[in-house]
Scaffold this motif. Structure first.
Motif, PDB file in Angstrom:
ATOM      1  N   UNK A  93     -89.913  60.905 -73.627  1.00 55.59           N
ATOM      2  CA  UNK A  93     -89.198  60.516 -75.080  1.00 55.59           C
ATOM      3  C   UNK A  93     -89.333  59.418 -75.480  1.00 55.59           C
ATOM      4  N   UNK A  94     -89.231  58.499 -76.059  1.00 53.59           N
ATOM      5  CA  UNK A  94     -88.329  57.401 -75.832  1.00 53.59           C
ATOM      6  C   UNK A  94     -86.869  56.602 -75.521  1.00 53.59           C
ATOM      7  N   UNK A  95     -87.602  55.584 -74.276  1.00 49.26           N
ATOM      8  CA  UNK A  95     -86.436  55.242 -73.764  1.00 49.26           C
ATOM      9  C   UNK A  95     -86.295  53.714 -73.458  1.00 49.26           C
ATOM     10  N   UNK A  96     -85.307  52.855 -73.971  1.00 45.77           N
ATOM     11  CA  UNK A  96     -85.577  51.226 -73.544  1.00 45.77           C
ATOM     12  C   UNK A  96     -85.261  50.979 -71.801  1.00 45.77           C
ATOM     13  N   UNK A  97     -85.870  50.170 -71.659  1.00 46.27           N
ATOM     14  CA  UNK A  97     -86.264  49.734 -70.275  1.00 46.27           C
ATOM     15  C   UNK A  97     -85.128  49.559 -69.334  1.00 46.27           C
ATOM     16  N   UNK A  98     -83.904  49.324 -70.016  1.00 48.20           N
ATOM     17  CA  UNK A  98     -82.490  48.754 -69.843  1.00 48.20           C
ATOM     18  C   UNK A  98     -81.933  50.167 -68.802  1.00 48.20           C
ATOM     19  N   UNK A  99     -82.586  51.256 -69.392  1.00 49.71           N
ATOM     20  CA  UNK A  99     -81.930  52.573 -68.680  1.00 49.71           C
ATOM     21  C   UNK A  99     -82.750  52.733 -67.164  1.00 49.71           C
ATOM     22  N   UNK A 100     -83.501  52.009 -66.777  1.00 49.78           N
ATOM     23  CA  UNK A 100     -84.488  52.381 -65.912  1.00 49.78           C
ATOM     24  C   UNK A 100     -84.615  51.599 -64.752  1.00 49.78           C
ATOM     25  N   UNK A 101     -83.195  50.937 -65.186  1.00 49.26           N
ATOM     26  CA  UNK A 101     -82.877  49.371 -63.445  1.00 49.26           C
ATOM     27  C   UNK A 101     -82.482  50.739 -62.675  1.00 49.26           C
ATOM     28  N   UNK A 102     -81.743  51.898 -62.608  1.00 49.81           N
ATOM     29  CA  UNK A 102     -80.971  52.385 -61.323  1.00 49.81           C
ATOM     30  C   UNK A 102     -82.207  52.745 -60.327  1.00 49.81           C
ATOM     31  N   UNK A 103     -83.787  52.833 -60.975  1.00 54.11           N
ATOM     32  CA  UNK A 103     -84.872  53.978 -60.481  1.00 54.11           C
ATOM     33  C   UNK A 103     -85.998  52.123 -60.030  1.00 54.11           C
ATOM     34  N   UNK A 112     -86.139  42.184 -71.614  1.00 52.26           N
ATOM     35  CA  UNK A 112     -85.258  41.391 -71.628  1.00 52.26           C
ATOM     36  C   UNK A 112     -85.449  40.135 -73.120  1.00 52.26           C
ATOM     37  N   UNK A 113     -84.040  38.751 -72.708  1.00 52.05           N
ATOM     38  CA  UNK A 113     -83.732  38.232 -74.172  1.00 52.05           C
ATOM     39  C   UNK A 113     -85.466  37.338 -73.502  1.00 52.05           C
ATOM     40  N   UNK A 114     -85.993  36.745 -74.898  1.00 45.64           N
ATOM     41  CA  UNK A 114     -87.292  35.634 -74.413  1.00 45.64           C
ATOM     42  C   UNK A 114     -88.637  35.783 -74.272  1.00 45.64           C
ATOM     43  N   UNK A 115     -88.567  37.020 -73.378  1.00 52.06           N
ATOM     44  CA  UNK A 115     -89.783  37.580 -72.570  1.00 52.06           C
ATOM     45  C   UNK A 115     -90.649  37.307 -74.062  1.00 52.06           C
ATOM     46  N   UNK A 116     -90.831  37.890 -74.938  1.00 45.69           N
ATOM     47  CA  UNK A 116     -92.223  37.332 -75.653  1.00 45.69           C
ATOM     48  C   UNK A 116     -91.343  36.669 -77.327  1.00 45.69           C
ATOM     49  N   UNK A 117     -92.587  36.116 -77.223  1.00 49.37           N
ATOM     50  CA  UNK A 117     -92.253  35.044 -78.836  1.00 49.37           C
ATOM     51  C   UNK A 117     -92.528  35.930 -79.890  1.00 49.37           C
ATOM     52  N   UNK A 118     -93.314  36.577 -80.170  1.00 45.21           N
ATOM     53  CA  UNK A 118     -92.917  37.499 -81.279  1.00 45.21           C
ATOM     54  C   UNK A 118     -93.902  38.932 -80.867  1.00 45.21           C
ATOM     55  N   UNK A 176     -73.235  44.594 -75.043  1.00 46.68           N
ATOM     56  CA  UNK A 176     -74.968  44.120 -74.607  1.00 46.68           C
ATOM     57  C   UNK A 176     -75.709  45.412 -73.717  1.00 46.68           C
ATOM     58  N   UNK A 177     -76.938  45.400 -73.843  1.00 53.14           N
ATOM     59  CA  UNK A 177     -77.461  46.977 -73.220  1.00 53.14           C
ATOM     60  C   UNK A 177     -77.204  46.538 -71.420  1.00 53.14           C
ATOM     61  N   UNK A 178     -77.210  47.928 -70.741  1.00 57.29           N
ATOM     62  CA  UNK A 178     -76.558  47.646 -69.485  1.00 57.29           C
ATOM     63  C   UNK A 178     -77.406  47.239 -68.461  1.00 57.29           C
ATOM     64  N   UNK A 179     -78.127  46.725 -68.277  1.00 52.30           N
ATOM     65  CA  UNK A 179     -78.938  46.173 -67.226  1.00 52.30           C
ATOM     66  C   UNK A 179     -78.373  44.414 -67.666  1.00 52.30           C
ATOM     67  N   UNK A 180     -77.954  43.866 -65.616  1.00 52.77           N
ATOM     68  CA  UNK A 180     -77.691  43.186 -65.648  1.00 52.77           C
ATOM     69  C   UNK A 180     -78.253  41.752 -66.858  1.00 52.77           C
ATOM     70  N   UNK A 181     -79.707  41.336 -66.458  1.00 50.07           N
ATOM     71  CA  UNK A 181     -80.300  40.691 -66.763  1.00 50.07           C
ATOM     72  C   UNK A 181     -79.627  40.259 -68.594  1.00 50.07           C
ATOM     73  N   UNK A 182     -79.143  41.590 -69.584  1.00 51.89           N
ATOM     74  CA  UNK A 182     -78.518  41.097 -70.235  1.00 51.89           C
ATOM     75  C   UNK A 182     -76.772  40.530 -70.420  1.00 51.89           C
ATOM     76  N   UNK A 183     -76.067  40.971 -69.392  1.00 53.73           N
ATOM     77  CA  UNK A 183     -75.572  40.099 -69.895  1.00 53.73           C
ATOM     78  C   UNK A 183     -75.167  38.746 -68.898  1.00 53.73           C
ATOM     79  N   UNK A 184     -76.442  38.223 -68.233  1.00 52.39           N
ATOM     80  CA  UNK A 184     -76.228  37.028 -67.530  1.00 52.39           C
ATOM     81  C   UNK A 184     -76.928  36.001 -68.246  1.00 52.39           C
ATOM     82  N   UNK A 185     -77.722  36.373 -69.538  1.00 50.24           N
ATOM     83  CA  UNK A 185     -78.875  35.639 -70.334  1.00 50.24           C
ATOM     84  C   UNK A 185     -77.075  35.113 -71.195  1.00 50.24           C
ATOM     85  N   UNK A 186     -76.052  36.258 -72.314  1.00 47.76           N
ATOM     86  CA  UNK A 186     -76.083  36.386 -72.812  1.00 47.76           C
ATOM     87  C   UNK A 186     -74.645  34.975 -72.524  1.00 47.76           C
ATOM     88  N   UNK A 187     -74.415  35.362 -70.799  1.00 44.95           N
ATOM     89  CA  UNK A 187     -73.131  34.806 -70.805  1.00 44.95           C
ATOM     90  C   UNK A 187     -74.412  33.356 -70.487  1.00 44.95           C
TER      91      UNK A 187
END
Length: 332
Positions: A93-103, A112-118, A176-187
């Motif tokens: 299947x196709x899965x967002x990396x945010x859902x892999x953080x438990x493992x 994560x935000x701003x990792x890629x320029x485009x 935001x997605x469940x991975x903490x980095x999304x909450x931290x960057x948006x905050x």
């Protein structure tokens, strides 16, 4: 355990695992694989997985059956990933990396935000195999192999009001997605991020629980977010990367030539998926805007937004031991 080492040993354990795998029919001539996707037939993720099936059949050249469960009929991506890790119900299947953080705590870093320029920058990173250490960690800890990288959509904030600058973002209740980095960057940018299940975003905006979410064009179209949040604010804060995943427990049960076909097909299907989604994005948004369903709002302070998020990203990379990867991505 490194991904390449893991894959090298898969064939040796194939015979031992077949009887224990519900998704693999015991008759050698009739192997069945189950896939899962949250979206309908028109979505780029679905089409990338259909291309994957087509390529596996081409490269394997022997009887094999695929069943792709669409429209979240087996749950959401978080559940798909858990199923693949367990070797139950979903094989690919196709899965967002945010859902892999438990493992694998480093996994959400690649999305994560701003990792890629485009999209061009993301393609360079993928082709240079810079993400291999993260894929190795996912394979070793979650027993899920990242066989290709789909995605390619630019993510923007859709909201029930126009947002033109940082002042407009201040205090914004955004999903935001469940991975903490999304909450931290948006905050760090000044917003008030909230983690909400993807299938609950529409109702949450409609009921005033949140005022906004963030997604690429394909997701906005498929989930009809424009109905409750018709302002697409062009923050361009991320480029989606969506790994095509395959269960290691399933892969171990398969013949070596089928394993090889799956790995080859996965890479090519991921390449196809990125090209497809990135090429369709402007067309989708043009169509929606011409139909009066959404309005694109230029965002004036994207660079300032990135500047506020950069220290959070640097700290995060250090915390998860991804500083070297981050550096390679930045210079790619």
């Amino acid at each position: 355990m490194k991904r390449r080492t893991l894959l090298a040993g898969l064939g040796a354990t194939a015979a031992a695992g077949v009887l224990g795998m519900p998704s693999i029919l015991r008759a050698q001539t009739s192997i069945s694989l189950n896939g899962a996707v949250q979206f309908n037939d028109d979505h780029a993720f679905n089409r990338a997985l259909l291309r994957f099936e087509e390529l596996v059949k081409k490269y394997y050249g022997k009887p094999i059956n695929f069943t792709l469960h669409r429209n979240s009929s087996l749950g959401l991506e978080k559940q798909y990933f858990e199923y693949m890790s367990q070797g139950k119900a979903v094989d690919y299947g196709i899965v967002s990396p945010a859902h892999m953080s438990t493992f694998a705590k480093a996994a959400p870093f690649i999305d994560a935000p701003f990792v890629f320029k485009g999209i061009e920058h993301m393609n360079k990173v993928v082709e240079a195999n810079i993400l291999a250490p993260i894929a190795d960690e996912v394979a070793a800890k979650a027993e899920v192999v990242l066989i290709g990288y789909a995605g390619g959509g630019v993510r923007n904030i859709f909201a029930n009001k126009p947002l033109k600058n940082l002042a407009d973002l201040k205090g914004l209740k955004v999903r935001v997605q469940g991975a903490p980095i999304w909450s931290k960057t948006f905050a760090a940018v000044g917003m008030s991020p909230t983690v909400i299940a993807y299938n609950e975003v529409y109702n949450a905006i409609q009921n005033g629980v949140i005022a906004a979410g963030e997604n690429e064009a394909a997701g906005v179209e498929a989930m009809k977010f424009y109905e409750v949040a018709p302002h697409l604010n062009l923050t361009q804060h991320a480029v989606s990367i969506r790994p095509i995943c395959f269960s290691v427990k399933t892969l171990k049960t398969l013949p070596k030539d089928l394993q090889d076909a799956i790995m080859k097909a996965g890479k090519e299907a991921g390449d196809y998926g990125r090209q497809l989604e990135s090429s369709e994005e402007v067309v989708k948004l043009d169509t929606l805007e011409k139909a009066g369903k959404l309005k694109r709002i230029p965002f004036e302070e994207r660079d300032a937004m990135k500047k506020l998020a950069d220290p959070v990203m640097a700290t995060y990379a250090k915390e998860i031991g991804a500083e070297a990867i981050f550096e390679k991505i930045n210079v790619a």
